[in-house]
Design an enzyme around this catalytic site. Structure first.
Site, PDB file in Angstrom:
ATOM      1  N   GLU A   1      64.883  20.218 118.964  1.00  0.00           N
ATOM      2  CA  GLU A   1      64.975  20.035 120.481  1.00  0.00           C
ATOM      3  C   GLU A   1      63.701  20.772 121.067  1.00  0.00           C
ATOM      4  O   GLU A   1      63.625  22.007 120.584  1.00  0.00           O
ATOM      5  CB  GLU A   1      66.185  20.469 120.807  1.00  0.00           C
ATOM      6  CG  GLU A   1      67.381  19.731 120.652  1.00  0.00           C
ATOM      7  CD  GLU A   1      68.909  20.296 120.760  1.00  0.00           C
ATOM      8  OE1 GLU A   1      68.915  21.341 121.412  1.00  0.00           O
ATOM      9  OE2 GLU A   1      69.903  19.598 120.368  1.00  0.00           O
TER      10      GLU A   1
ATOM     11  N   HIS B   1      70.853  17.808 125.321  1.00  0.00           N
ATOM     12  CA  HIS B   1      71.739  18.968 125.163  1.00  0.00           C
ATOM     13  C   HIS B   1      72.305  19.420 126.589  1.00  0.00           C
ATOM     14  O   HIS B   1      72.308  20.402 126.853  1.00  0.00           O
ATOM     15  CB  HIS B   1      70.981  20.031 124.644  1.00  0.00           C
ATOM     16  CG  HIS B   1      71.835  20.919 123.708  1.00  0.00           C
ATOM     17  ND1 HIS B   1      71.532  21.271 122.535  1.00  0.00           N
ATOM     18  CD2 HIS B   1      73.221  21.323 124.210  1.00  0.00           C
ATOM     19  CE1 HIS B   1      72.390  22.292 122.198  1.00  0.00           C
ATOM     20  NE2 HIS B   1      73.440  22.265 123.080  1.00  0.00           N
TER      21      HIS B   1
HETATM   22  P1  NAD Z   1      85.629  24.964 117.567  1.00  0.00           P
HETATM   23  O1  NAD Z   1      85.391  26.561 116.702  1.00  0.00           O
HETATM   24  O2  NAD Z   1      87.105  25.551 118.659  1.00  0.00           O
HETATM   25  O3  NAD Z   1      86.002  24.056 116.759  1.00  0.00           O
HETATM   26  C1  NAD Z   1      85.420  23.539 115.681  1.00  0.00           C
HETATM   27  C2  NAD Z   1      86.304  23.070 114.714  1.00  0.00           C
HETATM   28  O4  NAD Z   1      85.582  22.514 113.686  1.00  0.00           O
HETATM   29  C3  NAD Z   1      87.136  24.194 113.955  1.00  0.00           C
HETATM   30  O5  NAD Z   1      88.571  23.739 114.215  1.00  0.00           O
HETATM   31  C4  NAD Z   1      86.794  23.975 112.645  1.00  0.00           C
HETATM   32  O6  NAD Z   1      87.922  24.169 111.636  1.00  0.00           O
HETATM   33  C5  NAD Z   1      86.360  22.622 112.317  1.00  0.00           C
HETATM   34  N1  NAD Z   1      85.379  22.330 111.165  1.00  0.00           N
HETATM   35  C6  NAD Z   1      84.725  23.003 110.625  1.00  0.00           C
HETATM   36  N2  NAD Z   1      84.165  22.640 109.506  1.00  0.00           N
HETATM   37  C7  NAD Z   1      84.610  21.310 109.396  1.00  0.00           C
HETATM   38  C8  NAD Z   1      84.326  20.301 108.766  1.00  0.00           C
HETATM   39  N3  NAD Z   1      83.327  20.102 107.595  1.00  0.00           N
HETATM   40  N4  NAD Z   1      84.880  18.881 108.875  1.00  0.00           N
HETATM   41  C9  NAD Z   1      85.735  19.002 109.945  1.00  0.00           C
HETATM   42  N5  NAD Z   1      85.889  20.033 110.811  1.00  0.00           N
HETATM   43  C10 NAD Z   1      85.307  21.176 110.567  1.00  0.00           C
HETATM   44  O7  NAD Z   1      84.370  24.778 118.331  1.00  0.00           O
HETATM   45  P2  NAD Z   1      84.312  23.827 119.832  1.00  0.00           P
HETATM   46  O8  NAD Z   1      84.192  24.759 120.993  1.00  0.00           O
HETATM   47  O9  NAD Z   1      85.300  22.691 119.599  1.00  0.00           O
HETATM   48  O10 NAD Z   1      82.665  23.348 119.600  1.00  0.00           O
HETATM   49  C11 NAD Z   1      82.566  22.343 118.662  1.00  0.00           C
HETATM   50  C12 NAD Z   1      81.017  22.026 118.586  1.00  0.00           C
HETATM   51  O11 NAD Z   1      80.304  21.793 120.049  1.00  0.00           O
HETATM   52  C13 NAD Z   1      80.032  23.258 117.972  1.00  0.00           C
HETATM   53  O12 NAD Z   1      78.953  22.891 117.401  1.00  0.00           O
HETATM   54  C14 NAD Z   1      79.451  23.779 119.540  1.00  0.00           C
HETATM   55  O13 NAD Z   1      78.261  24.403 119.265  1.00  0.00           O
HETATM   56  C15 NAD Z   1      79.215  22.578 120.215  1.00  0.00           C
HETATM   57  N6  NAD Z   1      79.058  22.485 121.711  1.00  0.00           N
HETATM   58  C16 NAD Z   1      77.929  21.670 122.017  1.00  0.00           C
HETATM   59  C17 NAD Z   1      77.928  21.680 123.574  1.00  0.00           C
HETATM   60  C18 NAD Z   1      76.719  20.783 124.148  1.00  0.00           C
HETATM   61  O14 NAD Z   1      76.611  21.055 125.322  1.00  0.00           O
HETATM   62  N7  NAD Z   1      76.362  19.462 123.541  1.00  0.00           N
HETATM   63  C19 NAD Z   1      78.751  22.222 124.456  1.00  0.00           C
HETATM   64  C20 NAD Z   1      79.592  23.118 123.787  1.00  0.00           C
HETATM   65  C21 NAD Z   1      79.954  23.055 122.392  1.00  0.00           C
END
Ligand code: NAD
Length: 309
Positions: free
Chosen positions: A263, A282
């Protein structure tokens, strides 16, 4: 006590922090590493978004640093081991931007399923592509598959179910009898079953070794013909060349991608020429409301942490 904020933070929260700490707010620091390292020499606290690399070199340049506030939730730009070794606390804005991401996912799912919205230009030009656009689908009754059922996955499921979608999810950290499945009405599935059964797949996992390239050419070809893929989690989880190929061949009906392996997206990315693709820079988690919630939460928690330690 000294604080440096290296990336964008909402004005009101910066004002709160400036009133309590010796604060330098400079969102240009993220793009000027030498200036950043010089600015943090005597700081107690640091606030970053997702682009500042909090690595060993940064920690070495800030020997007094004790706490890092993260204006978001992904921690892949932070060397958590190095922070733990130095006893630097890391505070993410857990949950504060989940609603923004969940709404982005639902909006994308609706657009990709209906497909009519990619045709403003021919409509404006009078081409009237009505017949070509009459084959869109409704989202009600379709299956949403979530990879990762954490805070954003769960909120997305609630919105999807309100629209009449069947929702299934894969998350290896949750046992098949975990209460959250019963409480949410979401059905647990294996990774392969989510790929096979879903009309729309949305990714909500962290970027870790096990999720890097999780959606590769094999996973894409296991998806239903015509299905859509939405990635708001992290670049590096989807093989971008394989995705472009799956869109070109028509195997995938569409995709919405907010996060990329590099990015900003580099020139020559295979995604640039792919059809039925929505790209955003993003911003899935970024709205006026979420910026305010994230900023307030991090300002409050960093101040509380400094008071308590
Ligand atoms: P979270 O930690 O609450 O949930 C993530 C889940 O993924 C967990 O329950 C974990 O057990 C699960 N997980 C881990 N490995 C896995 C696998 N191999 N297969 C399936 N599930 C698996 O996180 P969240 O707050 O829900 O965030 C999720 C993602 O979104 C993160 O990568 C975060 O960086 C991203 N995010 C992006 C933005 C954006 O602006 N694009 C904003 C917020 C969060």
């Amino acid at each position: 006590m000294k604080l440096v904020i290296t990336e964008f933070m909402n004005e009101a929260s910066v004002a709160t922090l400036t009133g309590r700490l010796d604060t330098r707010y400079d969102p240009t620091l993220v793009d000027n590493r030498p200036a950043l390292l010089a600015a943090i020499a005597g700081i107690d606290a640091l606030i970053v978004r997702n682009r500042t690399r909090v690595d060993q070199a940064l920690l070495d340049a800030a020997p007094r640093l004790r706490v890092v506030g993260r204006l978001g939730v992904g921690l892949d730009n932070i060397d958590m081991k190095a922070c733990a070794a130095r006893q630097v606390a890391v505070i993410p804005a857990t949950g504060a931007n989940a609603a923004a991401v969940a709404e982005y996912v639902i909006a994308s799912a609706l657009i990709l399923t209906r497909k009519a919205y990619f045709h403003s230009a021919p409509t404006a030009a009078g081409a009237w592509p009505r017949a070509a656009l009459s084959g869109g689908h409704e989202i009600a009754g379709k299956t949403l598959g979530l990879i990762g059922f954490g805070s954003i996955g769960r909120l997305t499921a609630r919105l999807a179910m309100a629209l009449g979608m069947t929702t299934i999810a894969h998350d290896p950290a949750l046992a098949a009898d975990a209460a959250v499945w019963r409480e949410s009405g979401v059905a647990p599935r294996s990774f392969n079953d989510v790929l096979r059964e879903s009309d729309v797949i949305s990714l909500h996992v962290p970027l870790i070794a096990q999720t890097r390239n999780l959606i590769d050419a094999a996973a894409l070809s296991a998806m239903k013909p015509g299905a859509a893929l939405i990635n708001t989690s992290r670049g590096g989880i989807v093989d971008e060349a394989a995705l472009a190929q799956a869109l070109q061949s028509g195997h995938l009906g569409g995709a919405a991608i907010d996060v990329f392996a590099t990015e900003p997206l580099p020139a020559g990315s295979p995604l640039a020429a792919a059809p039925n693709l929505l790209l955003t820079p993003h911003i899935a988690g970024v709205t006026v409301e979420s910026n305010q919630r994230v900023g307030e939460l991090i300002a409050r928690r960093v101040l509380e942490w400094l008071e308590a330690h």
